[in-house]
Motif scaffolding. Structure first.
Motif, short mmCIF file in Angstrom:
data_model
loop_
_atom_site.label_atom_id
_atom_site.label_comp_id
_atom_site.label_asym_id
_atom_site.label_seq_id
_atom_site.Cartn_x
_atom_site.Cartn_y
_atom_site.Cartn_z
N VAL A 71 41.43 47.64 40.44
CA VAL A 71 42.02 46.34 40.70
C VAL A 71 40.97 45.23 40.67
N TRP A 72 39.79 45.55 41.14
CA TRP A 72 38.79 44.51 41.29
C TRP A 72 37.39 45.11 41.31
N LEU A 83 41.69 43.04 50.16
CA LEU A 83 42.16 41.72 50.58
C LEU A 83 43.66 41.70 50.79
N LEU A 84 44.37 42.50 50.01
CA LEU A 84 45.81 42.54 50.15
C LEU A 84 46.16 42.96 51.57
N PHE A 87 44.60 40.27 54.32
CA PHE A 87 45.39 39.05 54.50
C PHE A 87 46.73 39.34 55.15
N GLN A 88 47.22 40.54 54.98
CA GLN A 88 48.54 40.86 55.52
C GLN A 88 48.46 41.62 56.84
N PHE A 94 44.29 50.30 49.32
CA PHE A 94 43.38 50.65 48.23
C PHE A 94 42.18 51.45 48.71
N ALA A 130 40.08 31.71 50.91
CA ALA A 130 41.40 32.18 50.45
C ALA A 130 41.83 31.40 49.21
N GLU A 131 41.50 30.12 49.16
CA GLU A 131 41.82 29.32 47.97
C GLU A 131 41.03 29.81 46.76
N VAL A 133 39.91 32.83 46.31
CA VAL A 133 40.51 34.10 45.90
C VAL A 133 41.77 33.84 45.08
N SER A 134 42.61 32.93 45.54
CA SER A 134 43.83 32.59 44.81
C SER A 134 43.52 32.20 43.37
N VAL A 137 42.40 35.20 41.26
CA VAL A 137 43.47 36.14 40.94
C VAL A 137 44.45 35.51 39.96
N PHE B 87 43.87 23.60 44.25
CA PHE B 87 42.80 24.28 44.98
C PHE B 87 41.42 23.93 44.43
N ALA B 130 47.09 29.66 51.87
CA ALA B 130 46.27 30.13 50.74
C ALA B 130 46.23 31.66 50.72
N GLU B 131 46.21 32.27 51.90
CA GLU B 131 46.24 33.74 51.95
C GLU B 131 47.56 34.27 51.42
N SER B 134 47.49 34.06 47.72
CA SER B 134 46.67 35.15 47.19
C SER B 134 47.45 36.44 47.10
N MET B 138 48.30 38.36 43.68
CA MET B 138 47.77 39.72 43.50
C MET B 138 48.89 40.69 43.13
N GLN B 145 49.45 44.40 35.38
CA GLN B 145 48.41 45.34 34.98
C GLN B 145 48.93 46.75 34.84
#
Lengths: 190, 190
Positions: A71-72, A83-84, A87-88, A94, A130-131, A133-134, A137, B87, B130-131, B134, B138, B145
């Motif tokens: 993924v990254w 990060l998924l 952030f949640q 992963f 976070a911005e 990262v947005s 992505v 952003f 922003a999170e 993201s 993602m 993908q």
DNA sequence: GAATTTTCTTGCCATATGGCAAGAAAGAAA
DNA sequence: TTTCTTTCTTGCCATATGGCAAGAAAATTC
């Protein structure tokens, strides 16, 4: 540049003014990982972020067909983590794995939140990161949505980070194709 | 639920406690748009975000081959704008267009930043939003993908928002395929 | 409701990417 | 070095998606 300086430089991108010393100090766990070792596995608590001092790291999972999907990637001077999940506020989805021997410095989410409360400038960091990262992505999403596999590969070629040290099969899955197809694309280009 | 209440509900997701009245009031420009009208065009300053009161909006651009690519949709109760530009503090890269007659409420970035300074809770909004973006991007990136066009289409089918009011050709480009292919996929499914 | 425009479908054929398996090449371990 | 393991390439053939153009269907305008 010392590892400490690298982290400093990273934070300064988001906090141009003011003191970041206690922020730097909050990355208080250093972890060395051998090639292929996991920093994180699915199901674990991942209430932290890591800053890459040395080495290359990747985030991946197994899709429904059991195929590994990268993924990254993260390189020295960047952050790494799930990060998924971060952030949640969920458990890790992963794997985070060292692609080669490496070292990270870790900050706990709880520490981060203390910093946010202590200093609004640090909270700005949370928003700006976070911005950032947005934006990253989104750009990758657009490239998957609109470019051919070959065009996406050519984008990677432009970034030297990707072209050293990383097995092609990881790059292939990152591009959303099989290693077989990547091999053919490369043959076609040269 | 009144439009005001919808915006309130939206903000409460990010600011569960505390007063959001002056935040709501800062969305102080109401704009009605007819079907196909543009809220934003590339090159314009886009130093604002819009909250969708009514209607469906989409973000799109023309790729190198001159083909329209839909990047995002927004439905009532959601934000819309050129987030990539917003952003990054750059001029608009995308078109933002009303898919059907609609109405938005706009907040200027400058107002938002005043709010951030005034109240750390509002700054938390900036970070959490922003999170949230993201995480959404993602997930879409991963679906591009790892899934086939048909699988991606089935995901859309699960969300009623997408299946009403939106021309299939927009959905096709959102899925990263041609309208011809989407037509065949649909034929195959039924 | 007739005319016009936009959107959707279909046929024909092309290109991109995948699946599998075998072997070559490269890298790691002994 | 030698062996063992992992990674990469290639051939053969399958499937997914695209390109173009014509016509059908739907939506919009007059």
């Amino acid at each position: 540049m010392s590892d400490q300086d690298k982290l400093n430089t990273f934070l300064r991108k988001y906090i141009p003014l003011g003191n970041v010393e206690d922020f730097v100090e909050s990355f208080d766990v250093v972890r060395k990982l051998n090639k292929k070792e996991f920093l994180l596995e699915p199901g674990q608590a991942c209430s932290y972020l890591a800053f890459v001092n040395k080495g290359t790291f990747r985030v991946f999972f197994y899709d429904n067909a059991g195929t590994e999907v990268t993924v990254w990637f993260s390189f020295p001077g960047m952050m790494i983590g799930d990060l998924l999940a971060f952030f949640q506020d969920s458990r890790a989805i992963f794997y985070v794995q060292a692609v080669e021997d490496g070292e990270v410095r870790i900050i706990a989410k709880s520490k981060l939140e203390e910093l946010y409360l202590k200093n609004p400038e640090y909270l700005q960091f949370g928003r700006k990161y976070a911005e950032y990262v947005s934006v990253n992505v989104m750009q990758r999403m657009l490239s998957l949505q609109t470019l051919s596999a070959e065009e996406r590969y050519l984008e990677l070629l432009a970034n030297p980070n990707y072209m050293q040290r990383i097995p092609l099969k990881y790059l292939a899955s990152y591009l959303g194709i099989t290693d077989t197809s990547l091999s053919r694309i490369r043959k076609n280009i040269v």
